[in-house]
Each structure stands twice: as structure tokens, then as C-alpha cells.
Design an enzyme around this catalytic site. Structure first.
Site, PDB file in Angstrom:
ATOM      1  N   GLU A 209       0.838  -1.183   0.000  1.00 23.96           N
ATOM      2  CA  GLU A 209       0.000   0.000   0.000  1.00 23.96           C
ATOM      3  C   GLU A 209       0.880   1.243   0.000  1.00 23.96           C
ATOM      4  OE1 GLU A 209      -2.274  -0.702   3.520  1.00 23.96           O
ATOM      5  OE2 GLU A 209      -0.663  -0.123   4.865  1.00 23.96           O
ATOM      6  N   HIS A 248      -4.043   2.614   7.919  1.00 28.89           N
ATOM      7  CA  HIS A 248      -2.860   2.257   8.687  1.00 28.89           C
ATOM      8  C   HIS A 248      -2.013   3.478   8.998  1.00 28.89           C
ATOM      9  CE1 HIS A 248      -3.058  -2.038   6.818  1.00 28.89           C
ATOM     10  NE2 HIS A 248      -3.927  -1.868   7.789  1.00 28.89           N
TER      11      HIS A 248
END
Length: 293
Positions: A209, A248
Site C-alpha cells: 500500500e 494504517h
């Protein structure tokens, strides 16, 4: 074979008497993981879940022969728990705790330099070798034994990919959640090198990511190693706005090279097969393995 864990892995839980430690230790015991004890300062000599509880990691290792620890300690104390395990020379530490302060993780990173401990996490879903050993919080209903290794920064996407692989008739050798924080232990690159050394891993899926440089470093080792096994990558966050954290703690594209398109380009140039969509990862790996055969 598997990586990081096997049937001889003996696990202690730091924070075993807490709600999360109790629940997931119970689940792991039911799965068949050899959980042999726990650590909770001040409660040494007691028992919890019919397991012995110790005041320190060092004592737990001596008394139980533990060679792995999982950390279910609140964020403000998690770094100290990790450092204690590192200083006790615990071979493997899996930190599940989320929201560990970055400054604290800098202390942990420094401690790692002076020992041989492999740290997975923090903010990790854990490690799963289906049917062999589970250390973590992941669901196991869709997992099956096989030959595809998974290394991932995302817990939810890992679950999705496991389901896709199993539906395609492909099992997993080991699944490793390296964690979604900016500062973490085991890197994508180091995890990939472990998979390369495993003769029973016939393909690897990397789930990345935005944020950080893990994917770029992974691309470098793949380009240099030229592995004979297929490598498939899924990189999410292509439409994420810059300078904004997306889920996150480490998922933020705030500097050149941290955005999804740069990571995809680096991996593609290294010879990695890019899955065009999250729902196509299993199909992409199935096709790659068919071609490789």
C-alpha cells in the site's frame, strides 16, 4: 516447509491475562498452536487458561522452552514488552498491538540492532502456517495448506486473498503480516528472502500500500535475485490523496516514491506480475503458476 514457524514453535503470550491476550491465546490453543505460557509482571506463579504465568520473558523461556512470543500489551507499554523479549534473546516476537508510538518504536528498532530476534509487527495480524501454527488474530476458515507464500501490510486484504487462493485450489505455505506501521520489524524484502529459501513455496504474493519504502526495497531484491517462482503483487491506494493517512499509521503518500503508482512501476520493472484489482489476485497467481509449470 514453512517460514518463521513450524510444528516445534512454542509460544508465550506477553499480556496473556488481558482480554485480547486471553481470547486469542484460547483461539490459538484450539487451532493447535503450542501456547506454553504467558507473561504478566506481578502475576508470576499463577495460572491462566491452565497455562503457567511468569513475571518475565527470560523466566518463561527457561521454564517452558518457548521460542516465540506474541505481544498483546497496551500501546504505551508495548515497546517495553518487545524490548524485554529482544533482550531475553527470544528468536521470534510477533507484536499485534496497534498504535504503538513512533518514538517508542525507534527504541525497539535500536534494540533489534544488538540482537538476533526477528520482530514481526507491530500492528500485525500475525503469522499463519495453515494446519501447523497460528500466531495472531487472523481468521483461519478459508486457509488451507499449500505452496503460495503471502507477505502483507494489510490484514483485511490478506483474508480476501487467502479466500481467493483457496477457491482456486491453491493453498498457502505461510502468511506473514509485517504490520501497517511506519516503523516495524521484518521488512517485505527480508520476508521475501525467507520465502525464496523455502523449497515448498512455489509462488509469492505481496500485498502493499502507499507509504514507506518496503515495496521499492522488495522490487530491488527481486530484480537482483531473478527468482524462478512467480511473484504477484497487489498495491492499493492508487487514488489516495497525498499527505493524508489512509487507515494504517504507515499508509500515507507524503514523499516521492511513496505513492501507489511509483510502487507499481518499481515492482513491474523488476518482473513482478501486478494484479489489476483486489478481486483478481487469486486468479492472477493461478494463471502465473500454470504458465510456470
Amino acid at each position: 516447509m514453512t517460514i518463521l514457524v513450524d510444528q516445534n514453535t512454542r509460544v508465550i503470550c506477553q499480556g496473556i491475562t488481558g482480554r485480547a491476550g486471553t481470547h486469542y491465546s484460547s483461539v490459538m490453543l484450539e487451532y493447535g498452536t503450542r501456547v506454553v505460557g504467558g507473561v504478566r509482571p506481578g502475576k508470576g506463579g499463577s495460572h491462566h487458561l491452565n497455562l503457567p504465568v511468569f513475571d518475565t520473558v527470560a523466566t518463561a523461556m527457561t521454564e517452558t522452552g518457548a521460542n516465540a512470543s506474541m505481544v498483546f500489551v497496551p500501546p504505551d507499554r508495548a515497546a517495553n514488552a518487545m524490548i524485554e523479549a529482544i533482550e531475553a534473546e527470544m528468536p521470534l516476537v510477533v507484536a499485534l498491538t496497534e498504535r504503538v508510538p513512533v518514538r517508542d518504536m525507534m527504541r525497539v528498532r535500536d534494540a533489534l540492532k544488538h540482537g538476533s530476534t526477528i520482530l514481526v509487527g507491530p500492528n500485525s495480524q500475525g503469522i499463519l502456517a495453515p494446519g501447523v501454527c497460528k500466531i495472531g488474530v487472523m481468521a483461519t476458515g478459508n486457509a488451507r495448506r499449500g505452496n503460495v507464500g503471502i507477505l502483507s501490510r494489510s490484514a483485511s486484504l490478506t483474508s480476501e486473498v487467502i479466500a481467493q487462493l483457496s477457491d482456486a485450489g491453491l493453498g498457502q505455505s505461510t502468511t506473514v503480516g509485517i504490520g501497517g506501521d511506519a516503523i516495524h520489524g521484518l521488512s517485505m524484502r527480508a520476508c521475501f528472502e525467507l520465502f525464496l529459501a523455502d523449497p515448498d513455496t512455489h509462488g509469492v504474493i505481496a500485498i502493499g500500500e502507499i507509504g514507506g519504502t518496503d515495496e521499492e526495497e522488495l522490487a530491488e531484491i527481486i530484480a537482483a535475485a531473478k527468482p524462478k517462482i512467480p511473484v504477484v503483487a497487489l498495491i492499493v491506494g492508487q487514488y489516495a490523496p497525498a499527505e493524508r493517512r489512509m487507515g494504517h499509521a504507515g499508509a500515507i503518500a507524503g514523499n516521492a516514491g511513496a505513492d501507489a503508482k511509483s510502487k507499481i512501476r518499481a515492482l513491474s520493472e523488476a518482473g513482478v506480475i501486478i494484479a489489476e484489482s483486489p478481486h483478481l489476485v487469486g486468479e492472477t497467481m493461478h494463471r502465473a503458476l500454470t504458465v510456470a509449470a
